[in-house]
Design an enzyme around this catalytic site. Structure first.
Site, PDB file in Angstrom:
ATOM      1  CG  HIS A 215      -2.134   1.098   0.577  1.00 29.64           C
ATOM      2  ND1 HIS A 215      -3.111   0.610  -0.436  1.00 29.64           N
ATOM      3  CD2 HIS A 215      -2.242   2.386   0.717  1.00 29.64           C
ATOM      4  CE1 HIS A 215      -3.956   1.663  -0.717  1.00 29.64           C
ATOM      5  NE2 HIS A 215      -3.468   2.733   0.103  1.00 29.64           N
ATOM      6  CE1 TYR A 219      -1.876   7.449   0.089  1.00 29.59           C
ATOM      7  CE2 TYR A 219      -1.178   5.214   0.907  1.00 29.59           C
ATOM      8  CZ  TYR A 219      -2.201   6.280   0.788  1.00 29.59           C
ATOM      9  OH  TYR A 219      -3.280   6.230   0.767  1.00 29.59           O
ATOM     10  CG  HIS A 366      -9.598   2.289  -6.181  1.00 28.88           C
ATOM     11  ND1 HIS A 366     -10.133   3.509  -5.909  1.00 28.88           N
ATOM     12  CD2 HIS A 366      -8.192   1.826  -5.398  1.00 28.88           C
ATOM     13  CE1 HIS A 366      -9.333   3.784  -4.854  1.00 28.88           C
ATOM     14  NE2 HIS A 366      -8.349   3.130  -4.717  1.00 28.88           N
ATOM     15  CG  PHE A 367      -5.106  -0.193  -9.597  1.00 28.30           C
ATOM     16  CD1 PHE A 367      -4.340  -0.223 -10.586  1.00 28.30           C
ATOM     17  CD2 PHE A 367      -5.634  -1.452  -9.323  1.00 28.30           C
ATOM     18  CE1 PHE A 367      -4.131  -1.375 -11.340  1.00 28.30           C
ATOM     19  CE2 PHE A 367      -5.608  -2.684  -9.992  1.00 28.30           C
ATOM     20  CZ  PHE A 367      -4.669  -2.384 -11.248  1.00 28.30           C
ATOM     21  CG  HIS A 368      -6.196   1.163 -14.264  1.00 29.73           C
ATOM     22  ND1 HIS A 368      -6.330  -0.122 -13.845  1.00 29.73           N
ATOM     23  CD2 HIS A 368      -5.079   1.100 -15.351  1.00 29.73           C
ATOM     24  CE1 HIS A 368      -5.215  -0.876 -14.509  1.00 29.73           C
ATOM     25  NE2 HIS A 368      -4.810  -0.293 -15.449  1.00 29.73           N
ATOM     26  NE  ARG A 429      -7.134  -7.373  -9.273  1.00 24.82           N
ATOM     27  CZ  ARG A 429      -6.318  -6.935  -8.417  1.00 24.82           C
ATOM     28  NH1 ARG A 429      -6.580  -6.907  -7.185  1.00 24.82           N
ATOM     29  NH2 ARG A 429      -5.318  -6.307  -8.932  1.00 24.82           N
ATOM     30  NE  ARG A 430      -3.989  -9.406 -10.388  1.00 26.06           N
ATOM     31  CZ  ARG A 430      -3.219  -9.636  -9.283  1.00 26.06           C
ATOM     32  NH1 ARG A 430      -3.422 -10.539  -8.103  1.00 26.06           N
ATOM     33  NH2 ARG A 430      -2.114  -8.725  -9.288  1.00 26.06           N
TER      34      ARG A 430
HETATM   35  C1  HEM Z   1      -4.585   2.271 -22.291  1.00 26.58           C
HETATM   36  C2  HEM Z   1      -4.203   2.246 -21.173  1.00 26.58           C
HETATM   37  C3  HEM Z   1      -4.481   1.101 -20.062  1.00 26.58           C
HETATM   38  C4  HEM Z   1      -5.215   0.178 -20.331  1.00 26.58           C
HETATM   39  C5  HEM Z   1      -6.302  -0.298 -21.428  1.00 26.58           C
HETATM   40  C6  HEM Z   1      -5.012  -0.782 -19.063  1.00 26.58           C
HETATM   41  C7  HEM Z   1      -5.553  -2.135 -18.790  1.00 26.58           C
HETATM   42  C8  HEM Z   1      -5.269  -2.998 -18.089  1.00 26.58           C
HETATM   43  C9  HEM Z   1      -5.730  -4.219 -17.849  1.00 26.58           C
HETATM   44  C10 HEM Z   1      -7.087  -4.943 -18.705  1.00 26.58           C
HETATM   45  C11 HEM Z   1      -5.075  -4.590 -16.832  1.00 26.58           C
HETATM   46  C12 HEM Z   1      -5.611  -6.178 -16.215  1.00 26.58           C
HETATM   47  C13 HEM Z   1      -6.608  -6.244 -15.197  1.00 26.58           C
HETATM   48  C14 HEM Z   1      -7.058  -7.667 -14.914  1.00 26.58           C
HETATM   49  O1  HEM Z   1      -6.619  -8.843 -15.521  1.00 26.58           O
HETATM   50  O2  HEM Z   1      -7.655  -7.519 -13.968  1.00 26.58           O
HETATM   51  C15 HEM Z   1      -4.250  -4.007 -16.173  1.00 26.58           C
HETATM   52  C16 HEM Z   1      -3.423  -4.070 -15.052  1.00 26.58           C
HETATM   53  C17 HEM Z   1      -2.524  -3.179 -14.724  1.00 26.58           C
HETATM   54  N1  HEM Z   1      -2.726  -1.887 -15.006  1.00 26.58           N
HETATM   55 FE1  HEM Z   1      -3.318  -1.008 -16.705  1.00 26.58          FE
HETATM   56  N2  HEM Z   1      -4.045  -0.192 -18.393  1.00 26.58           N
HETATM   57  C18 HEM Z   1      -3.595   1.012 -18.937  1.00 26.58           C
HETATM   58  C19 HEM Z   1      -2.788   1.799 -18.402  1.00 26.58           C
HETATM   59  C20 HEM Z   1      -2.073   1.872 -17.208  1.00 26.58           C
HETATM   60  C21 HEM Z   1      -1.431   2.655 -16.751  1.00 26.58           C
HETATM   61  C22 HEM Z   1      -1.088   4.166 -17.373  1.00 26.58           C
HETATM   62  C23 HEM Z   1      -0.745   2.273 -15.370  1.00 26.58           C
HETATM   63  C24 HEM Z   1      -0.129   2.763 -14.478  1.00 26.58           C
HETATM   64  C25 HEM Z   1       0.946   3.904 -14.571  1.00 26.58           C
HETATM   65  C26 HEM Z   1      -1.574   0.809 -15.331  1.00 26.58           C
HETATM   66  C27 HEM Z   1      -1.371  -0.003 -14.304  1.00 26.58           C
HETATM   67  C28 HEM Z   1      -1.592  -1.167 -14.264  1.00 26.58           C
HETATM   68  C29 HEM Z   1      -1.152  -2.109 -13.207  1.00 26.58           C
HETATM   69  C30 HEM Z   1      -0.213  -1.867 -12.029  1.00 26.58           C
HETATM   70  C31 HEM Z   1      -1.821  -3.255 -13.539  1.00 26.58           C
HETATM   71  C32 HEM Z   1      -1.723  -4.734 -12.654  1.00 26.58           C
HETATM   72  C33 HEM Z   1      -2.826  -5.035 -11.963  1.00 26.58           C
HETATM   73  C34 HEM Z   1      -3.092  -6.562 -11.644  1.00 26.58           C
HETATM   74  O3  HEM Z   1      -2.003  -7.234 -11.763  1.00 26.58           O
HETATM   75  O4  HEM Z   1      -4.147  -6.885 -11.177  1.00 26.58           O
HETATM   76  N3  HEM Z   1      -1.991   0.730 -16.420  1.00 26.58           N
HETATM   77  N4  HEM Z   1      -4.446  -2.559 -16.918  1.00 26.58           N
END
Ligand code: HEM
Length: 541
Positions: A215, A219, A366-368, A429-430
C-alpha cells in the site's frame, strides 16, 4: 541551473519508453477480454502481458520518475550540483538492467505470476533478481536524497530546507522503508524456492510481507504528483502557495501513516486476524488526512492566484484562473480523478464493504483512476514544466499539450467507470476471457466494450505526449531562465526541527510498522506447518 540534465533526461526518457510499451499491452489486454474479440486461444499469454504491464507500470515507470524528478529537485531547490552523480548513474543502470532481467523471463512465459508475485506460484529466479536490482537501484537514490539534504543542512544551519526538497526526501524515506517488505519476501521466502533450495513456501507469510510494500508504494507513486501540486502548480498559474507549513505536515503524515495499513489488501485472506485487519482499516482512514489537507491548501492557493489575476466575489476567482495553461488543466483533471477514485477507496478500505467488491474489476478501475489517472496525468505535467530546462528548447505546442491532457482525462473516465460498474455486477479481475453468451454475464458486454474505446483514447493521448516531447527536442534553442518553485504567502524564516527534518517521523514510521505488523508476522513465524508446495509457472525450473 541544472548540472545533471542528462541524468534527469535519461531517467525521464527511460520511464516514458517503458510506459509507452506497457500502455500498448494494457490496451491489448482490454481488447482480448472484451466481446469484440473471440476468446484468446492461449490464456497464458494474457497473464504474461498483465505481468509485464503491471510490473512495468507499477515498479519501473514511477520509480524512474521519482528518481529523475528527485535529482532535478535536488539541484533546482538546493541550488548546487548533486552530490554523488556517478552513484546516480549507477542506480539508473541497476534499474535498467533489473527491468530487462525481469522482463526476459516474463516474455518467455516463465514468470506469468502478476506484479504481486502471488505465492505459492513461483517464477523463474531471474524475474525476482531483476526486481531486486530495480529496488537496489532505487535505494541508491534514497541514500543520495538523504545525503544531499544533510549536506545542505550542514552548510545552512538553522535555515528551512526548501519545501520541494523536504517533500522529495519524505518520498525517498517512505519508499526506502516500504520496499523492505517485498525485499524480505523475495530474498528470504521466494528466491530460495525459485532457486530450487526449497520446494514449499509459506504463502500467507509472504503475502503479509508483500502487503507491507503494497500500500505505501501507492504513496510513493503519488509523491511526485503531490510535490508538483505544492511546489509547481501555484507558481505556474501565477499565484502563491497558501501555506508552506501545511505542505510539510501533509508530507510528514504520509511518511507516518502510509506504512502501517497494507493489511487492508488481505481483508479476504485468512492468515491475519480480524483485530489487526480492523486496526489497519482505521489507519487507512487516517491516510485521507494528508490528502484533505492538500486539497484545501491547493484550492486556497488557486483562489489566491484567481484573486491576484483580478477575480472578484465568491466565484469570480474561478473564472479568472488561467484555464488555457496546461498545468491548470492537469491539476484540475487530477483532482477530479482523485475525488472519484478517493470516493471508491472509501469502499475498499472498509473491512465490511470491501467484501462486495473484493477481487472484482472495481479494483482495477479504482487503481487505474487514481494511479494511471490522477497521478500519471501529473507526471505529464511535470515533464512539460521541466522540459525547457532540460533541453534548453521551448515547449510551445500548447494546443497539443491541452488536447493530450483532455484525452487522458476523458479516456481514463471512459475506461474506468465501466470497470467499476461491471465490478459491482461481480466481474472478477485478472481473468483472460469471459463468456459473454452466458445470460449472467451478457449485461456486462457493452460496458467492457466501452472500456476498450476508453483505452484507445489513452493510447492516442500517450503517443501525443511523445509527440509533444519530441517536438520540444527539435524546437529552436531558448533560455528558459532560472527554474523557480512556488513561493509561499509567508515563506518560513525559521522552522521547528520537526518540520525541517525527519528524525522523529522516521522513528514513528518504523515504530508503527512494528506495532501493526510485528504480531501478525511473529505469529505466522511461530506457527508450524504453514508451508504449501510451490507451483512453478511455465518451465520456471
Ligand atoms: C491504455 C491504458 C491502459 C489500459 C487499457 C489498461 C488495462 C489494464 C488491464 C486490462 C489490466 C489487467 C486487469 C485484470 O486482468 O484484472 C491492467 C492491469 C494493470 N494496470 Fe493497466 N491499463 C492501462 C494503463 C495503465 C497505466 C497508465 C498504469 C499505471 C501507470 C497501469 C497500471 C496497471 C497495473 C499496476 C496493473 C496490474 C494489475 C493486476 O495485476 O491486477 N495501467 N491494466
Amino acid at each position: 541551473m541544472l548540472n545533471s540534465k542528462r541524468l534527469v533526461l535519461a531517467h525521464f526518457w527511460l520511464a516514458f519508453v517503458v510506459f509507452g510499451l506497457a500502455l500498448l499491452l494494457g490496451e491489448w489486454q482490454m481488447f482480448v477480454r472484451s466481446p469484440l474479440n473471440p476468446w484468446i486461444s492461449n490464456s497464458e499469454l494474457y497473464y504474461r502481458s498483465v505481468t509485464a504491464h503491471g510490473s512495468a507500470m507499477g515498479y519501473v515507470f514511477p520509480t524512474l520518475i521519482a528518481m529523475g524528478f528527485g535529482y532535478a529537485i535536488t539541484e533546482f531547490a538546493l541550488k548546487k550540483p548533486l552530490i554523488g552523480r556517478r552513484w546516480a548513474w549507477a542506480g539508473l543502470a541497476l534499474v535498467a538492467v533489473g527491468a530487462a532481467t525481469a522482463m526476459i523471463p516474463v516474455s518467455l512465459g516463465l514468470a506469468s505470476i502478476l506484479y504481486t508475485f502471488y505465492p505459492p506460484m513461483i517464477a523463474n529466479p531471474f524475474f525476482y533478481i531483476g526486481v531486486v536490482l530495480v529496488v537496489v537501484g532505487s535505494w541508491i537514490w534514497v541514500a543520495l536524497m538523504s545525503i544531499n539534504m544533510a549536506a545542505w543542512k550542514r552548510d545552512n544551519p538553522g535555515k528551512p530546507v526548501p519545501l520541494a526538497m523536504f517533500a522529495n526526501v519524505a518520498g525517498a524515506y517512505l519508499w526506502g522503508w516500504t520496499a523492505v517488505g517485498a525485499a524480505i519476501e523475495v530474498l528470504v521466502l521466494i528466491l530460495p524456492v525459485a532457486l530450487g533450495l526449497r520446494s514449499t513456501i509459506d504463502a500467507g507469510l509472504s503475502r503479509v510481507f508483500f502487503s507491507w510494500t503494497l500500500h505505501a508504494i501507492v504513496y510513493f507513486w503519488l509523491m511526485p504528483t503531490y510535490i508538483a501540486y505544492y511546489t509547481i502548480f501555484p507558481r505556474a498559474i501565477g499565484g502563491r502557495l497558501y501555506s508552506d507549513e501545511m505542505a510539510r505536515i501533509a508530507f510528514i503524515l504520509f511518511v507516518v501513516v502510509a506504512m502501517p495499513i497494507g493489511v487492508h489488501h488481505l481483508f479476504a485472506d485468512p492468515q491475519v486476524g480480524a483485530g489487526f485487519k480492523f486496526i489497519q482499516s482505521v489507519f487507512t482512514a487516517m491516510v485521507a488526512l494528508p490528502t484533505l489537507v492538500t486539497i484545501f491548501t491547493i484550492c486556497a492557493s488557486a483562489e489566491l492566484a484567481g484573486r491576484l489575476r483580478g477575480g472578484r466575489g465568491p466565484f469570480g476567482w474561478v473564472a479568472a484562473l488561467p484555464w488555457g495553461n496546461p498545468m491548470m488543466l492537469a491539476v484540475t483533471f487530477s483532482f477530479v480523478m482523485l475525488g472519484f477514485g478517493g470516493a471508491g477507496g472509501l469502499i475498499n478500505m472498509s473491512y465490511q464493504l470491501d467484501a462486495s467488491i473484493h477481487n472484482t474489476q472495481w479494483i482495477t478501475g479504482h487503481f487505474h483512476l487514481i494511479f494511471a489517472g490522477a497521478i500519471v496525468i501529473m507526471y505529464f505535467a511535470i515533464a512539460y514544466d521541466l522540459w525547457p530546462h532540460l533541453t534548453g528548447r521551448a515547449l510551445d505546442s500548447v494546443r497539443l499539450m491541452k488536447a493530450q491532457l483532455w484525452l487522458w482525462f476523458v479516456g481514463m473516465i471512459v475506461t474506468t467507470f465501466p470497470w467499476h460498474y461491471v465490478g459491482i455486477l461481480g466481474m472478477p479481475r485478472r481473468m483472460a476471457s469471459y463468456d459473454y453468451t452466458n445470460p449472467a454475464i451478457a449485461p456486462q458486454a457493452l460496458s467492457v466494450s466501452i472500456s476498450v474505446f476508453g483505452g484507445l483514447l489513452l493510447v492516442i493521448s500517450g503517443y501525443l505526449f511523445f509527440a509533444v516531447l519530441i517536438r520540444g527536442h527539435r524546437a529552436p534553442q531558448t533560455d528558459p531562465g532560472v527554474y523557480r518553485f512556488s513561493v509561499a504567502v509567508h515563506e518560513p524564516v525559521r522552522l521547528p526541527a520537526a518540520l525541517n527534518g525527519f528524525a522523529l517521523w522516521l522513528v514513528l514510521m518504523i515504530g508503527l510498522t512494528v506495532v501493526n505488523y510485528g504480531f501478525p508476522i511473529a505469529q505466522l513465524l511461530a506457527l508450524k506447518g504453514n508451508a504449501v508446495p510451490a507451483v512453478y509457472v511455465g518451465a520456471a525450473r
